[in-house]
Scaffold this active site. Structure first.
Site, PDB file in Angstrom:
ATOM      1  N   SER A  49     -35.931  97.016  21.121  1.00  0.00           N
ATOM      2  CA  SER A  49     -35.436  96.175  22.115  1.00  0.00           C
ATOM      3  C   SER A  49     -35.153  95.444  21.987  1.00  0.00           C
ATOM      4  O   SER A  49     -36.561  94.407  22.351  1.00  0.00           O
ATOM      5  CB  SER A  49     -35.331  97.503  23.196  1.00  0.00           C
ATOM      6  OG  SER A  49     -36.084  96.512  24.137  1.00  0.00           O
ATOM      7  N   ASP A  84     -32.536  97.012  18.502  1.00  0.00           N
ATOM      8  CA  ASP A  84     -31.877  98.430  19.306  1.00  0.00           C
ATOM      9  C   ASP A  84     -31.459  98.246  20.060  1.00  0.00           C
ATOM     10  O   ASP A  84     -31.326  96.890  20.876  1.00  0.00           O
ATOM     11  CB  ASP A  84     -33.014  99.458  19.496  1.00  0.00           C
ATOM     12  CG  ASP A  84     -32.269 100.456  19.915  1.00  0.00           C
ATOM     13  OD1 ASP A  84     -31.739 101.721  19.310  1.00  0.00           O
ATOM     14  OD2 ASP A  84     -33.123 101.230  20.528  1.00  0.00           O
ATOM     15  N   HIS A  85     -30.069  98.230  20.304  1.00  0.00           N
ATOM     16  CA  HIS A  85     -28.746  97.998  21.006  1.00  0.00           C
ATOM     17  C   HIS A  85     -28.919  96.908  21.256  1.00  0.00           C
ATOM     18  O   HIS A  85     -29.084  95.606  21.958  1.00  0.00           O
ATOM     19  CB  HIS A  85     -28.858  98.746  22.705  1.00  0.00           C
ATOM     20  CG  HIS A  85     -29.046 100.084  22.238  1.00  0.00           C
ATOM     21  ND1 HIS A  85     -27.651 100.985  22.889  1.00  0.00           N
ATOM     22  CD2 HIS A  85     -29.679 101.014  22.089  1.00  0.00           C
ATOM     23  CE1 HIS A  85     -27.646 101.814  22.699  1.00  0.00           C
ATOM     24  NE2 HIS A  85     -28.634 102.340  22.236  1.00  0.00           N
ATOM     25  N   ASP A 105     -24.191  96.801  19.933  1.00  0.00           N
ATOM     26  CA  ASP A 105     -23.426  97.622  20.474  1.00  0.00           C
ATOM     27  C   ASP A 105     -22.396  96.853  21.397  1.00  0.00           C
ATOM     28  O   ASP A 105     -22.784  96.148  22.457  1.00  0.00           O
ATOM     29  CB  ASP A 105     -24.917  98.093  21.358  1.00  0.00           C
ATOM     30  CG  ASP A 105     -24.846  98.574  22.395  1.00  0.00           C
ATOM     31  OD1 ASP A 105     -23.403  99.718  22.913  1.00  0.00           O
ATOM     32  OD2 ASP A 105     -24.991  99.932  23.543  1.00  0.00           O
ATOM     33  N   GLU A 135     -22.068 100.870  17.655  1.00  0.00           N
ATOM     34  CA  GLU A 135     -21.808 102.495  18.460  1.00  0.00           C
ATOM     35  C   GLU A 135     -20.471 102.076  19.074  1.00  0.00           C
ATOM     36  O   GLU A 135     -19.808 101.394  18.695  1.00  0.00           O
ATOM     37  CB  GLU A 135     -22.589 102.213  19.631  1.00  0.00           C
ATOM     38  CG  GLU A 135     -22.652 102.911  20.594  1.00  0.00           C
ATOM     39  CD  GLU A 135     -24.050 102.518  21.680  1.00  0.00           C
ATOM     40  OE1 GLU A 135     -24.836 102.455  21.440  1.00  0.00           O
ATOM     41  OE2 GLU A 135     -23.105 103.432  22.926  1.00  0.00           O
ATOM     42  N   GLY A 208     -30.986 108.900  22.258  1.00  0.00           N
ATOM     43  CA  GLY A 208     -31.986 109.529  23.085  1.00  0.00           C
ATOM     44  C   GLY A 208     -32.158 110.786  22.889  1.00  0.00           C
ATOM     45  O   GLY A 208     -31.900 112.380  23.090  1.00  0.00           O
ATOM     46  N   ASN A 231     -37.286 107.509  21.821  1.00  0.00           N
ATOM     47  CA  ASN A 231     -38.578 106.287  22.332  1.00  0.00           C
ATOM     48  C   ASN A 231     -38.968 106.222  23.681  1.00  0.00           C
ATOM     49  O   ASN A 231     -39.962 107.703  23.861  1.00  0.00           O
ATOM     50  CB  ASN A 231     -37.367 105.035  23.008  1.00  0.00           C
ATOM     51  CG  ASN A 231     -37.776 104.089  23.931  1.00  0.00           C
ATOM     52  OD1 ASN A 231     -39.309 103.779  23.538  1.00  0.00           O
ATOM     53  ND2 ASN A 231     -37.450 103.317  24.696  1.00  0.00           N
ATOM     54  N   THR A 232     -37.783 107.543  24.667  1.00  0.00           N
ATOM     55  CA  THR A 232     -38.864 108.163  25.844  1.00  0.00           C
ATOM     56  C   THR A 232     -40.194 108.717  25.448  1.00  0.00           C
ATOM     57  O   THR A 232     -41.131 109.252  26.033  1.00  0.00           O
ATOM     58  CB  THR A 232     -37.840 108.563  26.325  1.00  0.00           C
ATOM     59  OG1 THR A 232     -36.414 107.986  26.976  1.00  0.00           O
ATOM     60  CG2 THR A 232     -38.067 109.236  28.467  1.00  0.00           C
TER      61      THR A 232
HETATM   62  P1  13P Z   1     -34.856 108.562  24.310  1.00  0.00           P
HETATM   63  O1  13P Z   1     -35.595 107.346  24.597  1.00  0.00           O
HETATM   64  O2  13P Z   1     -33.762 108.596  24.954  1.00  0.00           O
HETATM   65  O3  13P Z   1     -35.735 108.644  22.852  1.00  0.00           O
HETATM   66  O4  13P Z   1     -33.850 107.281  23.249  1.00  0.00           O
HETATM   67  C1  13P Z   1     -34.236 106.186  22.286  1.00  0.00           C
HETATM   68  C2  13P Z   1     -33.087 105.967  21.780  1.00  0.00           C
HETATM   69  O5  13P Z   1     -32.146 106.559  21.316  1.00  0.00           O
HETATM   70  C3  13P Z   1     -33.011 104.127  21.079  1.00  0.00           C
HETATM   71  O6  13P Z   1     -31.593 103.841  21.315  1.00  0.00           O
END
Ligand code: 13P
Length: 287
Positions: A49, A84-85, A105, A135, A208, A231-232
């Protein structure tokens, strides 16, 4: 050597599996993810990111670290380094710094402006052999300060963006970043099927990836998803393992915690999370 994500995702789409994008924050995360990909003989995408890029010291630092690990750790599976984004400006910065893939993005722009900017970035990325993701329909939740409401993409807008030559497309299908609320309605497979119908062979991306039930992940892959972002879940497993280590109080006599030992359990936890995801996504032995 870093590779663009185009070929690995086209192969994934044709082979009905998905390649995981795992976001990185530091050396430990990156080393853990690359080691797991190599061990499982899986292609992998490292997501960065803008905030993580800044934290690690800048995009050139990230490129140097990843290329150094690939060389010194003898990583031979395909690895893509992906923004990312990304905002418009940061896509250019990463293209210049040596990333092999970027995501623009532009979902918060009116569709005409999103189209115009995407077109320009597609040309800039492709001129350097770099893949580009776009996106349509914002992904819900909060990630690094970017907040989206989790709308479903309009399949016609997806086609308009796909036709600009992007290499893979993230379409909002009710997915959100971070943990899903208890009253989450689930992924909209209706939207996914409609997007897939309009975009044909183009690999689709599911953001996500944390907390989506395994059966939904498998159905999404069946319907054309070839890249899944996580990621999370890495963050949660890293934090839990680190907390456990600290609470056990294994510090060195008079020296505090050994920094290498302190971060090792978290790195092991990330390895386990990445392994579980690669197995679920079906990318094992697909390098
Ligand atoms: P999560 O954090 O929900 O896993 O999503 C990661 C993501 O989509 C990074 O672009």
């Amino acid at each position: 050597m870093l590779v663009s994500a185009t070929e690995m995702l086209q192969k994934a789409k044709a082979g009905h599996y998905a390649v995981g994008q795992f976001n990185i924050n530091n050396l430990e995360w990156t080393k853990a993810i690359l080691a797991t990909a190599q061990e499982l003989n899986s292609p992998v995408i490292l997501g960065v990111s803008e905030g993580a890029g800044k934290y690690m010291g800048g995009y050139h630092v990230v490129v140097g670290m990843v290329n150094g690990l690939i060389q010194d750790q003898n990583i031979t599976v395909p690895v893509a380094l992906h923004l990312d984004h990304g905002s418009y400006d940061h896509c250019y910065k990463c293209i210049e710094a040596g990333f092999s893939s970027v995501m623009f993005d532009g979902s918060h722009y009116p569709i005409d402006e999103n189209v115009e900017k995407t077109k320009e970035l597609v040309a800039a990325a492709h001129a350097k052999g770099i893949s580009i993701e776009a996106e349509v329909g914002s992904i819900g939740g909060e990630e690094d300060g970017v907040i989206g409401a989790g709308e479903c993409a309009d399949p016609n807008e997806c086609k308009a963006i796909a036709d600009l030559g992007v290499d893979f497309l993230a379409a909002g299908i009710g997915n959100i970043h971070g943990k899903y609320p208890a009253n989450w309605k689930g992924l909209s497979f209706e939207t996914l099927a409609a997007v897939q119908e309009k975009t044909g062979d183009l690999p689709l991306v599911l953001h996500g990836g944390t907390g989506i039930p395994a059966d939904m992940i498998k159905k999404a892959i069946d319907l054309g998803v070839a890249k899944i972002n996580v990621n999370t879940e890495c963050q949660l497993s890293f934090a839990a393992a680190t907390r456990k280590y600290i609470e056990a109080g294994k510090d060195q006599e008079g020296k505090g915690f050994d920094p290498r030992k302190l971060l090792a359990p978290g790195a092991e936890a990330i390895k386990a999370t990445v392994k579980e995801k690669m197995e679920l996504f079906g990318s094992v032995n697909k390098a």
